[in-house]
Design an enzyme around this catalytic site. Structure first.
Site, PDB file in Angstrom:
ATOM      1  CG  HIS A   1      30.228  33.433  42.131  1.00 19.40           C
ATOM      2  ND1 HIS A   1      30.408  32.535  43.162  1.00 19.40           N
ATOM      3  CD2 HIS A   1      31.280  34.285  42.192  1.00 19.40           C
ATOM      4  CE1 HIS A   1      31.525  32.849  43.813  1.00 19.40           C
ATOM      5  NE2 HIS A   1      32.060  33.905  43.248  1.00 19.40           N
TER       6      HIS A   1
ATOM      7  CG  ASP B   1      28.159  30.059  42.388  1.00 17.18           C
ATOM      8  OD1 ASP B   1      28.756  30.107  41.298  1.00 17.18           O
ATOM      9  OD2 ASP B   1      28.681  30.425  43.463  1.00 17.18           O
TER      10      ASP B   1
ATOM     11  CB  SER C   1      34.054  34.566  45.652  1.00 18.30           C
ATOM     12  OG  SER C   1      34.571  34.284  44.401  1.00 18.30           O
TER      13      SER C   1
END
Lengths: 398, 398
Positions: A368, A335, A168
């Site tokens: 995610h 995600d 991320s």
């Protein structure tokens, strides 16, 4: 096209041959040389808190840097005390026999500048005023973190990282490392990340920030001086984030439309509450007890601002042509905040820039958040890649 | 499999042959007979505000009911005053020569019970206390709206609707109509709707409600008595909703990463603001000036609670086996809050229940909001279906 690591599917990851890094202790490094930030302001001095796992080899070539995401910190693996309820946030992936194998690597995990877990940030005292920095803490960009991490590497005597790894926002740092210090990165592992956020991503972050700043207890960011805390706003911000880190499918499997209280019986007016409601409220409330609101604003803004190719004429290929390392990219099917398409854009740009890249799209219903969770294929691919890194290190040493 | 309307692709919708219903005036109908609600409580009396467009034919067979969504109301078409900045919320689809053709149909648009645009709701005075109902207003379910709308139909002398039409939450009302009053619905048009919300949908609604209820000016819902208004919370709630009604792609096309102020130039620390940020803030703020927070909570809870098949053993086929009308279902490719999969579930259940159904998935980048916006194929399919309804009406009259 980017190819998936061919050895990955043959990997079987057994829980019996892996272990924990055990008890760990955060370290602290003070820097008194001023750091010039991307915004033009200068931080005269600062402290970085970090942890290390494994042993640095004699030629200091086996160091791996872990870059954390929005709400992460330096405590990535192991436990601080025997009775800690939970280990570090990436304990499943860092340890002896794990993908980031501490029998092979010296792992460094830093709390980013601007964080709220010990490194200098909005909750630290501004030496100029004697009060907490609060909203006056300088606005940071991903490159500022990379620069400060590089100084920590200098202190530790690490000239080149065997790998810089992050998911991320952490993946953004890893990519930025490959461009800011091409000679100092041997491998770059970018998980569930993107070249830049989409308008929708920025919109969610902005809504979260609005929830915080419109809480009357925010006090224009000077809540510490006012002995207040915008807990309600931060809780709503976290709820927004939390939904977007999970997938529709994952939430459906975990909670569905199960009720926590009340009933749909006709003629009953008890309060009806779905399981998902109380779960989310609990998540929001817990987070608001442990995270600093100004830090949340600072981190989300750094996410929004990141745009790897901006200064390379908006051309990711031109950007990556400066990189000198190999890449592993991983994404997760469900995600939707950092969708596989975003990783494919990175992979394509790397391919066109003639940079070696392995890419795997991992099947997962966990959205995610999958980058933090157990997943056999994810572990296998990650482990296989890191084994190769370790093998090549060993060959170089010979 | 459900089939798309074969005439649709041959429809060309020209702006020259369509018009506005012109100036319209809301009407008001008071009901003094008690209404028993699904929650078991009884509303002793209530008022519904509504508008009508077109003319009711002599056998009262050409009436069409428009059911509104979360933040909608009775003002669906035309203007209240010549200088109104905007027409009613569905003006593009209601009017002479438009899909809901007021040359053919008598259109009735009601502000739902519990609304804040004139019908009895949380902002109305509770005759028992002399204060606004506020949080004491009974919890409503979709079926309560259907029952109250049926009473309005009785007053207007409408025994059977030529069509009951709604998008989103309005589509849920249309479906419920087909089961509660099978003999009173001839056609049911369900746009961008679902048999029930997913956990993710409920999660977004819950976060929006938390934003409202955690605003200190919410005062446990008694903000009117306290002369306050939880504007900030409602603004954040609307921002959350707004993002989810749009698609990632749509937001990207409209705003991308365009800046409204500031620059990414290194060494500048002016405030950087993306266009999407100020747009969202504006949307949130505007909404908080016109919508009642308790009503927002009530409407989102009715959305959460809706589950068409619950009382039919969770079997949508068993549920729809009670319907006696034909269905048109429409969905939009980029709608991720009420995705095409949800409409396909409805279509499949109808098919298995042997109910005639036409289904079209409309290409659109506009997300859930697409059901309110111009779109040639949407207009074409909708128009073709409604033309058939009008033709059959004319044949029956002959």
């Amino acid at each position: 096209m980017p190819t998936e690591n061919p050895t990955a599917s043959r990997e079987t990851h057994s829980a019996t041959d892996v272990g924990s890094v055990g008890l760990v202790k955060p370290k602290s490094q003070h820097f008194s040389e001023p750091l010039e930030l991307a915004c033009g302001r200068i931080l005269q001095q600062y402290t970085l808190v970090y942890e290390t796992y494994g042993k640095l080899n004699t030629d200091k070539s086996n160091a791996v840097l872990i870059c954390h995401a929005l709400s992460g910190h330096h405590h990535a693996a192991g436990r601080h005390r025997d009775d800690d309820k939970r280990p570090g946030w990436w304990d499943h992936y860092i340890g002896p026999g794990k993908p980031i194998d501490t029998n092979q690597f010296f792992v460094v995990a830093v709390n980013n500048l601007g964080g709220c877990h010990g490194s200098t940030g909005p909750v630290s005292i501004n030496p100029d005023t004697g009060h907490a920095w609060g909203p006056d803490f300088p606005s940071l960009r991903v490159r500022d973190w990379v620069h400060s991490q590089a100084r920590l590497a200098d202190v530790l005597g690490i000239g080149q990282w065997a790998a810089v790894i992050g998911g991320s926002l952490g993946g953004m740092q890893a990519m930025r490392w490959s461009l800011e210090y091409p000679e100092r990165v041997s491998n770059c592992v970018v998980i569930a990340s993107a070249l830049k956020l989409s308008a929708q991503n920025i919109a969610f972050n902005e809504t979260a920030r609005q929830a915080i700043t419109s809480d009357p207890d925010f006090c224009d960011g000077r809540y510490l001086q006012a002995s207040k805390l915008p807990r309600r706003g931060l809780a709503v911000a976290r709820m927004i984030g939390h939904i977007t880190y999970l997938s529709d499918d994952g939430l459906g499997r975990k909670f569905g439309r199960e009720l926590r209280s009340g009933s749909f019986q006709r003629g009953t007016d008890e309060e009806i509450e779905f399981q998902i409601q109380s779960y989310l409220r609990y998540q929001g409330l817990s987070f608001s007890n442990i995270f600093d609101p100004n830090t949340y604003i600072l981190m989300t803004r750094a996410l929004d601002f990141f745009d790897l190719a901006r200064e390379y004429g908006d051309d990711p290929v031109a950007a990556f042509s400066h990189a000198r390392c190999r890449f592993l990219l991983l994404s997760f099917t469900s995600d939707w905040r950092f969708a596989p398409e975003r990783s494919k854009e990175i992979a394509d740009a790397l391919m066109h820039a003639n940079i070696p890249v392995s890419y795997a799209e991992i099947e997962s219903a966990m959205g995610h958040d999958a980058f933090l969770l157990p997943n056999a294929r994810y572990e296998g691919v990650f482990h296989a890649y890191m084994k190769r890194v370790a093998t090549e290190l060993a060959e170089e040493v010979r």
